[in-house]
Design a protein around this motif. Structure first.
Motif, short mmCIF file in Angstrom:
data_model
loop_
_atom_site.label_atom_id
_atom_site.label_comp_id
_atom_site.label_asym_id
_atom_site.label_seq_id
_atom_site.Cartn_x
_atom_site.Cartn_y
_atom_site.Cartn_z
N UNK A 62 0.83 -1.21 0.00
CA UNK A 62 0.00 0.00 0.00
C UNK A 62 0.87 1.26 0.00
N UNK A 63 1.96 1.24 0.77
CA UNK A 63 2.87 2.39 0.80
C UNK A 63 3.52 2.60 -0.56
N UNK A 64 3.97 1.52 -1.20
CA UNK A 64 4.57 1.63 -2.53
C UNK A 64 3.55 2.15 -3.53
N UNK A 65 2.31 1.67 -3.44
CA UNK A 65 1.28 2.11 -4.36
C UNK A 65 1.01 3.60 -4.19
N UNK A 66 0.99 4.08 -2.94
CA UNK A 66 0.77 5.51 -2.69
C UNK A 66 1.85 6.35 -3.38
N UNK A 67 3.11 5.91 -3.28
CA UNK A 67 4.21 6.65 -3.91
C UNK A 67 4.04 6.67 -5.42
N UNK A 71 3.19 9.89 -7.92
CA UNK A 71 4.04 10.23 -9.06
C UNK A 71 3.21 10.30 -10.34
N UNK A 72 2.29 9.34 -10.49
CA UNK A 72 1.45 9.30 -11.69
C UNK A 72 0.55 10.54 -11.75
N UNK A 73 -0.06 10.93 -10.63
CA UNK A 73 -0.93 12.10 -10.62
C UNK A 73 -0.11 13.36 -10.86
N UNK A 74 1.08 13.43 -10.27
CA UNK A 74 1.93 14.59 -10.50
C UNK A 74 2.31 14.69 -11.97
N UNK A 75 2.54 13.55 -12.62
CA UNK A 75 2.88 13.54 -14.04
C UNK A 75 1.73 14.04 -14.91
#
Length: 78
Positions: A62-67, A71-75
């Motif tokens: 879950x923590x990895x998915x959040x990161x 990143x995807x939303x920031x992109x």
């Protein structure tokens, strides 16, 4: 009475601990000795450890998915 090892039979019990011997023993007196009992259910300690490991793995995932998600939303904002 002496019993040879090749004469031993292994049977599993039903959910009430009963063993079906078969029709060849019908109307006969049978003496049974329990030599070993195996538990086919996981031990509570092992089961608790497995749940704990699964929980830790899920938390890490879950923590990895959040990161990655951040990143995807920031992109997309660029």
């Amino acid at each position: 009475m002496k019993v040879d090892a090749d004469e031993l039979q292994t049977n599993e019990t039903d959910d009430r601990g009963r063993i079906y011997l078969g029709t060849e023993y019908a109307n006969k007196r049978v003496t049974i000795a329990v030599v070993d009992v195996e538990n086919d259910h996981p031990e509570e300690v092992a089961l608790a450890a497995a749940y704990r490991d699964a929980s830790e793995s899920a938390t890490n995932l879950a923590e990895e998915w959040d990161e990655v998600s951040d990143e995807a939303w920031d992109g997309l904002d660029e």
